[in-house]
Design a protein around this motif. Structure first.
Motif, PDB file in Angstrom:
ATOM      1  N   ARG A  75     -26.041  54.409  75.889  1.00 14.33           N
ATOM      2  CA  ARG A  75     -24.843  53.822  76.515  1.00 14.33           C
ATOM      3  C   ARG A  75     -24.690  52.336  76.215  1.00 14.33           C
ATOM      4  O   ARG A  75     -23.577  51.837  76.120  1.00 14.33           O
ATOM      5  CB  ARG A  75     -24.869  54.086  78.014  1.00 14.33           C
ATOM      6  N   THR A  76     -25.798  51.616  76.079  1.00 12.69           N
ATOM      7  CA  THR A  76     -25.672  50.189  75.778  1.00 12.69           C
ATOM      8  C   THR A  76     -25.022  49.991  74.414  1.00 12.69           C
ATOM      9  O   THR A  76     -24.217  49.068  74.226  1.00 12.69           O
ATOM     10  CB  THR A  76     -27.042  49.484  75.804  1.00 12.69           C
ATOM     11  N   GLN A  77     -25.339  50.858  73.463  1.00  9.25           N
ATOM     12  CA  GLN A  77     -24.730  50.732  72.139  1.00  9.25           C
ATOM     13  C   GLN A  77     -23.282  51.199  72.136  1.00  9.25           C
ATOM     14  O   GLN A  77     -22.440  50.620  71.455  1.00  9.25           O
ATOM     15  CB  GLN A  77     -25.557  51.479  71.108  1.00  9.25           C
ATOM     16  N   VAL A  82     -17.591  49.349  71.881  1.00  5.79           N
ATOM     17  CA  VAL A  82     -16.269  49.169  72.493  1.00  5.79           C
ATOM     18  C   VAL A  82     -15.961  47.683  72.658  1.00  5.79           C
ATOM     19  O   VAL A  82     -14.866  47.213  72.322  1.00  5.79           O
ATOM     20  CB  VAL A  82     -16.189  49.906  73.845  1.00  5.79           C
ATOM     21  N   ALA A  83     -16.938  46.934  73.162  1.00  5.44           N
ATOM     22  CA  ALA A  83     -16.744  45.492  73.350  1.00  5.44           C
ATOM     23  C   ALA A  83     -16.478  44.793  72.024  1.00  5.44           C
ATOM     24  O   ALA A  83     -15.605  43.921  71.926  1.00  5.44           O
ATOM     25  CB  ALA A  83     -17.962  44.877  74.042  1.00  5.44           C
ATOM     26  N   SER A  84     -17.204  45.180  70.991  1.00  2.70           N
ATOM     27  CA  SER A  84     -17.044  44.546  69.683  1.00  2.70           C
ATOM     28  C   SER A  84     -15.668  44.829  69.080  1.00  2.70           C
ATOM     29  O   SER A  84     -15.049  43.947  68.473  1.00  2.70           O
ATOM     30  CB  SER A  84     -18.154  44.999  68.731  1.00  2.70           C
ATOM     31  N   LEU A  85     -15.178  46.048  69.247  1.00  5.91           N
ATOM     32  CA  LEU A  85     -13.826  46.361  68.765  1.00  5.91           C
ATOM     33  C   LEU A  85     -12.780  45.544  69.523  1.00  5.91           C
ATOM     34  O   LEU A  85     -11.830  45.031  68.926  1.00  5.91           O
ATOM     35  CB  LEU A  85     -13.534  47.855  68.907  1.00  5.91           C
ATOM     36  N   ALA A  86     -12.973  45.417  70.833  1.00  7.84           N
ATOM     37  CA  ALA A  86     -12.045  44.612  71.637  1.00  7.84           C
ATOM     38  C   ALA A  86     -12.082  43.151  71.197  1.00  7.84           C
ATOM     39  O   ALA A  86     -11.046  42.476  71.132  1.00  7.84           O
ATOM     40  CB  ALA A  86     -12.387  44.740  73.122  1.00  7.84           C
ATOM     41  N   VAL A  87     -13.257  42.659  70.874  1.00 14.03           N
ATOM     42  CA  VAL A  87     -13.400  41.273  70.424  1.00 14.03           C
ATOM     43  C   VAL A  87     -12.737  41.070  69.068  1.00 14.03           C
ATOM     44  O   VAL A  87     -12.084  40.046  68.846  1.00 14.03           O
ATOM     45  CB  VAL A  87     -14.886  40.847  70.413  1.00 14.03           C
ATOM     46  N   SER A 112     -22.709  41.108  74.377  1.00 12.47           N
ATOM     47  CA  SER A 112     -23.441  41.887  73.377  1.00 12.47           C
ATOM     48  C   SER A 112     -24.927  41.542  73.384  1.00 12.47           C
ATOM     49  O   SER A 112     -25.769  42.401  73.134  1.00 12.47           O
ATOM     50  CB  SER A 112     -22.847  41.701  71.976  1.00 12.47           C
ATOM     51  N   GLY A 113     -25.249  40.293  73.701  1.00 12.13           N
ATOM     52  CA  GLY A 113     -26.656  39.908  73.807  1.00 12.13           C
ATOM     53  C   GLY A 113     -27.365  40.656  74.921  1.00 12.13           C
ATOM     54  O   GLY A 113     -28.486  41.155  74.740  1.00 12.13           O
ATOM     55  N   MET A 114     -26.705  40.767  76.068  1.00 13.36           N
ATOM     56  CA  MET A 114     -27.308  41.502  77.181  1.00 13.36           C
ATOM     57  C   MET A 114     -27.434  42.994  76.860  1.00 13.36           C
ATOM     58  O   MET A 114     -28.433  43.630  77.199  1.00 13.36           O
ATOM     59  CB  MET A 114     -26.480  41.305  78.460  1.00 13.36           C
ATOM     60  N   LEU A 115     -26.433  43.540  76.176  1.00  9.25           N
ATOM     61  CA  LEU A 115     -26.501  44.953  75.787  1.00  9.25           C
ATOM     62  C   LEU A 115     -27.592  45.180  74.741  1.00  9.25           C
ATOM     63  O   LEU A 115     -28.304  46.188  74.779  1.00  9.25           O
ATOM     64  CB  LEU A 115     -25.138  45.418  75.275  1.00  9.25           C
ATOM     65  N   GLN A 116     -27.734  44.252  73.808  1.00 11.00           N
ATOM     66  CA  GLN A 116     -28.806  44.359  72.797  1.00 11.00           C
ATOM     67  C   GLN A 116     -30.170  44.246  73.466  1.00 11.00           C
ATOM     68  O   GLN A 116     -31.102  44.975  73.122  1.00 11.00           O
ATOM     69  CB  GLN A 116     -28.648  43.266  71.747  1.00 11.00           C
ATOM     70  N   GLY A 138     -31.458  37.850  74.213  1.00  6.55           N
ATOM     71  CA  GLY A 138     -31.484  36.716  75.140  1.00  6.55           C
ATOM     72  C   GLY A 138     -30.910  35.456  74.521  1.00  6.55           C
ATOM     73  O   GLY A 138     -30.129  34.726  75.151  1.00  6.55           O
ATOM     74  N   GLN A 139     -31.269  35.203  73.262  1.00 10.69           N
ATOM     75  CA  GLN A 139     -30.757  34.004  72.589  1.00 10.69           C
ATOM     76  C   GLN A 139     -29.254  34.114  72.355  1.00 10.69           C
ATOM     77  O   GLN A 139     -28.529  33.123  72.430  1.00 10.69           O
ATOM     78  CB  GLN A 139     -31.485  33.783  71.267  1.00 10.69           C
ATOM     79  N   SER A 140     -28.760  35.307  72.085  1.00 10.10           N
ATOM     80  CA  SER A 140     -27.327  35.520  71.902  1.00 10.10           C
ATOM     81  C   SER A 140     -26.567  35.150  73.171  1.00 10.10           C
ATOM     82  O   SER A 140     -25.524  34.488  73.113  1.00 10.10           O
ATOM     83  CB  SER A 140     -27.064  36.983  71.534  1.00 10.10           C
ATOM     84  N   ALA A 141     -27.087  35.566  74.309  1.00 15.23           N
ATOM     85  CA  ALA A 141     -26.430  35.236  75.579  1.00 15.23           C
ATOM     86  C   ALA A 141     -26.399  33.725  75.802  1.00 15.23           C
ATOM     87  O   ALA A 141     -25.385  33.169  76.241  1.00 15.23           O
ATOM     88  CB  ALA A 141     -27.135  35.945  76.728  1.00 15.23           C
ATOM     89  N   LEU A 142     -27.499  33.045  75.498  1.00 15.97           N
ATOM     90  CA  LEU A 142     -27.526  31.584  75.631  1.00 15.97           C
ATOM     91  C   LEU A 142     -26.551  30.916  74.668  1.00 15.97           C
ATOM     92  O   LEU A 142     -25.831  29.984  75.037  1.00 15.97           O
ATOM     93  CB  LEU A 142     -28.939  31.057  75.397  1.00 15.97           C
TER      94      LEU A 142
END
Length: 193
Positions: A75-77, A82-87, A112-116, A138-142
């Motif tokens: 589900r995270t992927q 979905v989020a990436s297509l919206a972006v 996407s960082g949190m989902l990854q 984590g670094q993506s979220a930051l």
């Protein structure tokens, strides 16, 4: 009973992930080279690259989720796709305002960082060698939080701002692929002793 969505065995899953991580690393390194080398001189090419990056992420997440037991089990992927297509669509709408584009990338980098990170944690026991994906998430979220801050300033960002983010992603995907390979070599060496 043949279930096409069954999770593959560990060796098959690790082979897939090595290929997947290497493909993502190569794509990102090529994207960064194009962004730094050509796109900073052509707004049209930069715009295409900025839309292409999250669209590619969506396709990659769909492929990985499908190959790793199906999207219902990943589900995270599925959410990341979905989020990436919206972006990708949001970036296309926000262009040519690079401050808005960076704000969109920032929100996406956080989500996407949190989902990854969630995907990496879920895979830890089944596949191992997920520390780089967890760290990357984590670094993506930051980085996303920094992007949102930068988007609110008077300084107009360029595609090279996003290229730095993509470069770190490429590095983490490469490290993940190499970690999986090193683990396979260690197991093979232990069996042959």
């Amino acid at each position: 009973m043949n279930d096409s969505h069954a999770v593959p065995d560990r060796a098959a899953q690790e082979r897939w992930l090595k290929t997947y991580y290497l493909t993502r690393a190569v794509f990102s390194f090529v994207w960064v080279a194009a962004a730094v080398g050509v796109a900073r001189h052509s707004m049209g090419f930069a715009a295409a690259l900025l839309v292409c990056y999250p669209a590619w992420d969506a396709l990659a997440n769909l492929a990985d989720g499908s190959r790793s037991g199906g999207l219902a089990a990943n589900r995270t992927q599925a959410a990341n796709a979905v989020a990436s297509l919206a972006v990708a669509a949001a970036v296309a709408v926000a262009l040519p305002d690079m401050n808005r584009v960076l704000g969109v990338f920032g929100a996406w980098a956080i989500l996407s960082g949190m989902l990854q990170l969630g995907t990496g944690l879920r895979r830890w026991k089944a596949c191992g060698a997920q520390w780089a994906m967890i760290l990357s998430g984590g670094q993506s979220a930051l980085a996303g939080a920094v992007f949102i801050f930068q988007a609110g300033t008077a300084v107009v960002p360029t595609i090279t701002t996003v290229a730095g983010y993509a470069g770190f992603g490429a590095f983490y995907f490469l490290v993940s692929a190499l970690s999986l390979q090193a683990g396979a070599w260690r197991r093979k060496g232990a069996v042959s002793r």
